[in-house]
Scaffold this motif. Structure first.
Motif, short mmCIF file in Angstrom:
data_model
loop_
_atom_site.label_atom_id
_atom_site.label_comp_id
_atom_site.label_asym_id
_atom_site.label_seq_id
_atom_site.Cartn_x
_atom_site.Cartn_y
_atom_site.Cartn_z
N LYS A 11 -21.95 -34.89 -38.36
CA LYS A 11 -22.10 -35.13 -40.05
C LYS A 11 -23.85 -36.01 -40.11
O LYS A 11 -23.94 -36.52 -41.70
CB LYS A 11 -21.01 -35.79 -40.81
CG LYS A 11 -20.37 -34.22 -40.98
CD LYS A 11 -19.53 -34.55 -41.97
CE LYS A 11 -19.22 -34.20 -42.99
NZ LYS A 11 -19.91 -33.56 -43.29
N ASP A 30 -21.94 -36.77 -50.27
CA ASP A 30 -21.69 -35.92 -49.04
C ASP A 30 -20.46 -36.99 -48.50
O ASP A 30 -19.44 -36.27 -47.99
CB ASP A 30 -23.34 -36.55 -48.11
CG ASP A 30 -24.01 -35.55 -48.58
OD1 ASP A 30 -24.00 -34.88 -49.42
OD2 ASP A 30 -25.86 -36.36 -49.00
N LYS A 56 -24.77 -32.57 -43.75
CA LYS A 56 -25.09 -33.77 -42.59
C LYS A 56 -24.95 -35.49 -44.01
O LYS A 56 -25.53 -34.67 -45.74
CB LYS A 56 -26.45 -34.32 -42.32
CG LYS A 56 -27.03 -33.59 -41.71
CD LYS A 56 -26.77 -34.11 -40.14
CE LYS A 56 -26.74 -32.90 -39.15
NZ LYS A 56 -26.60 -33.07 -38.18
N LEU A 116 -19.75 -28.64 -44.56
CA LEU A 116 -20.43 -28.86 -43.24
C LEU A 116 -21.79 -29.43 -42.75
O LEU A 116 -22.53 -29.79 -41.93
CB LEU A 116 -20.40 -27.95 -42.13
CG LEU A 116 -19.15 -27.55 -42.47
CD1 LEU A 116 -19.25 -26.41 -41.26
CD2 LEU A 116 -18.35 -28.49 -41.42
N LEU A 173 -17.93 -38.73 -37.59
CA LEU A 173 -19.35 -38.85 -37.87
C LEU A 173 -20.00 -37.97 -36.46
O LEU A 173 -20.73 -37.11 -37.47
CB LEU A 173 -19.70 -39.25 -39.10
CG LEU A 173 -18.61 -39.31 -40.33
CD1 LEU A 173 -19.41 -40.65 -41.30
CD2 LEU A 173 -17.97 -38.49 -40.86
#
Length: 171
Positions: free
Chosen positions: A170, A107, A30, A28, A165
């Protein structure tokens, strides 16, 4: 020709076994780093895609690109690339650039191909990325999030990706 068919068949079988043990865990956190796997056989406008990611706020130095070619041809030396020849019959990869790409904890991993090819799916499946995004035409077990469009519509793909997103908080 026949050996390539046999190799693809064996790799698909190995991939099918690996996909049965996939977990749905994702982060979860960023998004800061982005990995991008592109099938350059069907989509050659990688600069436009990179520019769209930069426009959405991703720094150029945080984007790592890996290109796939059906044929082993003269390659762009600015980006890492691979073909079926770089994948062994058992699904292992000897190319250090691909090993480094898979080992990187991105990520976000964007699997930018809408035609399922075994080497591309292997790289995506074995990637240690925390959140994987791709097209809805690819096996649903590989990506955490899928977008229903085609590879030729990169602008729509990026707009939809960043819209969701933002909703998922995110970015």
């Amino acid at each position: 020709m026949f050996l390539d068919f046999l190799k693809k068949f064996l790799l698909k079988r190995k991939l099918k076994q690996a996909l049965s043990f996939i977990s749905d865990n994702f982060s979860l956190n960023k998004i800061k780093t982005v990995g991008l796997v592109i099938d350059e056989t069907y989509f050659s406008d990688k600069e436009l895609l990179l520019q769209q990611l930069i426009t959405e706020g991703i720094k150029k130095q945080d984007i790592t690109l890996l290109l796939y070619h059906d044929k082993d041809k003269k390659r762009d030396t600015n980006f890492s690339s691979f073909s079926l020849k770089n994948v062994s019959w058992s699904g292992d990869v000897a190319n250090q650039e691909i090993i480094d790409f898979k080992a990187n904890n991105f990520d976000l991993l964007i699997s930018y191909y809408d035609v399922e090819k075994v080497p591309l799916v292997l790289v995506t499946q074995r990637s240690k990325a925390l959140f994987k995004v791709g097209f809805s035409t690819i096996d649903k077990r590989i990506n955490h999030f899928m977008i229903d469009t085609t590879a030729e519509q990169s602008t729509i793909f990026i707009q939809e990706l960043f819209k969701y997103l933002r909703i998922l908080n995110k970015i």
